[in-house]
Enzyme design. Structure first.
Site, short mmCIF file in Angstrom:
data_model
loop_
_atom_site.label_atom_id
_atom_site.label_comp_id
_atom_site.label_asym_id
_atom_site.label_seq_id
_atom_site.Cartn_x
_atom_site.Cartn_y
_atom_site.Cartn_z
N CYS A 277 0.83 -1.21 0.00
CA CYS A 277 0.00 0.00 0.00
C CYS A 277 0.86 1.26 0.00
O CYS A 277 0.54 2.25 -0.66
CB CYS A 277 -0.92 0.03 1.22
SG CYS A 277 -2.05 -1.36 1.28
N ARG B 28 -7.87 -4.01 -3.27
CA ARG B 28 -7.32 -2.86 -4.01
C ARG B 28 -8.24 -2.57 -5.19
O ARG B 28 -8.10 -3.18 -6.26
CB ARG B 28 -5.90 -3.19 -4.51
CG ARG B 28 -4.96 -3.56 -3.40
CD ARG B 28 -3.57 -3.93 -3.89
NE ARG B 28 -2.84 -4.56 -2.81
CZ ARG B 28 -2.27 -3.92 -1.79
NH1 ARG B 28 -2.30 -2.60 -1.77
NH2 ARG B 28 -1.65 -4.57 -0.83
#
Ligand code: BEZ
Length: 215
Positions: A52, A129
């Protein structure tokens, strides 16, 4: 029999669900933020995690390219605003990169649920995601979903954004691996007359239904 898990999933062509949320740049009403510009709304599983951090940094480093494409960024995870701010501070101190776009606090998971970002067979506790490309009229034009363990590709995100905008502007379609500067596909003719006209055109033609031109 095991109960089937049904997750609400937006679809291409749907209006982007509106929401009001607290973000790292204060409270934002999504429909207001979206007014007059494209928005890329993307989720990440958790703050302070390695993949991330690379992805968020990727968005921040290329933020100017998005601005030039009249596109605003908005991140989201189910972490708190305190966690988001601490992460922004940490990455800025470590790498000099500032996440200079709003990141939504979604502890309630309300926004994640609205956008189908929670996919329980991948994770019960984190958003996958996801990337939503939302046009200035508020319509969802393209969606990407990646699992927790695979990072996204920023070149591809920018490529498809340019492809959508090129398609809108010129009424054309974009072939495999298209990138700006490549030939585009002229929509197939809808009448026999148009088909015959096409035979006389300067298009690069495989056949009458697959014709390409320069922009
Ligand atoms: C990561 O960003 O590295 C990550 C986050 C959640 C699960 C797995 C990896």
């Amino acid at each position: 029999m095991e109960e089937e898990k049904v997750t609400q999933m937006p679809r291409i062509g749907d209006m982007a669900p509106d929401f009001k949320a607290n973000t790292t740049y204060g409270p934002i009403q999504f429909s207001e933020y979206n007014k007059g510009s494209w928005v890329i709304l993307f989720s990440h599983p958790a703050d302070f995690t390695p993949v991330c951090t690379t992805e968020m940094s990727g968005f921040a480093v290329r933020h100017n390219e998005f601005k030039e494409l009249n596109t605003k960024l908005m991140g989201l995870s189910i972490d708190s605003i305190h966690s988001h701010v601490a992460w922004v501070n940490n990455v800025k101190k470590n790498t000099g990169v500032l996440f200079d776009f709003p990141i939504v606090e979604d502890i309630s998971m309300n926004v994640s649920k609205l956008y189908g970002m929670l996919q329980p067979n991948e994770s019960e506790t984190a958003a996958v995601r996801a990337v939503f490309f939302i046009d200035p009229e508020g319509k969802i034009r393209l969606m990407m979903y990646y699992p927790l363990n695979v990072g996204r590709n920023m070149d591809e995100i920018i490529r498809v954004l340019k492809a959508l905008q090129t398609s809108d502007k010129h009424g054309v379609a974009l072939p495999l691996d298209w990138k700006p500067g490549d030939k585009v596909i002229v929509p197939p003719p809808k009448t026999v007359e148009a088909m015959e006209e096409r035979e006389k055109s300067s298009y690069e033609m495989v056949d009458f239904y697959l014709a390409k031109k320069d922009l």
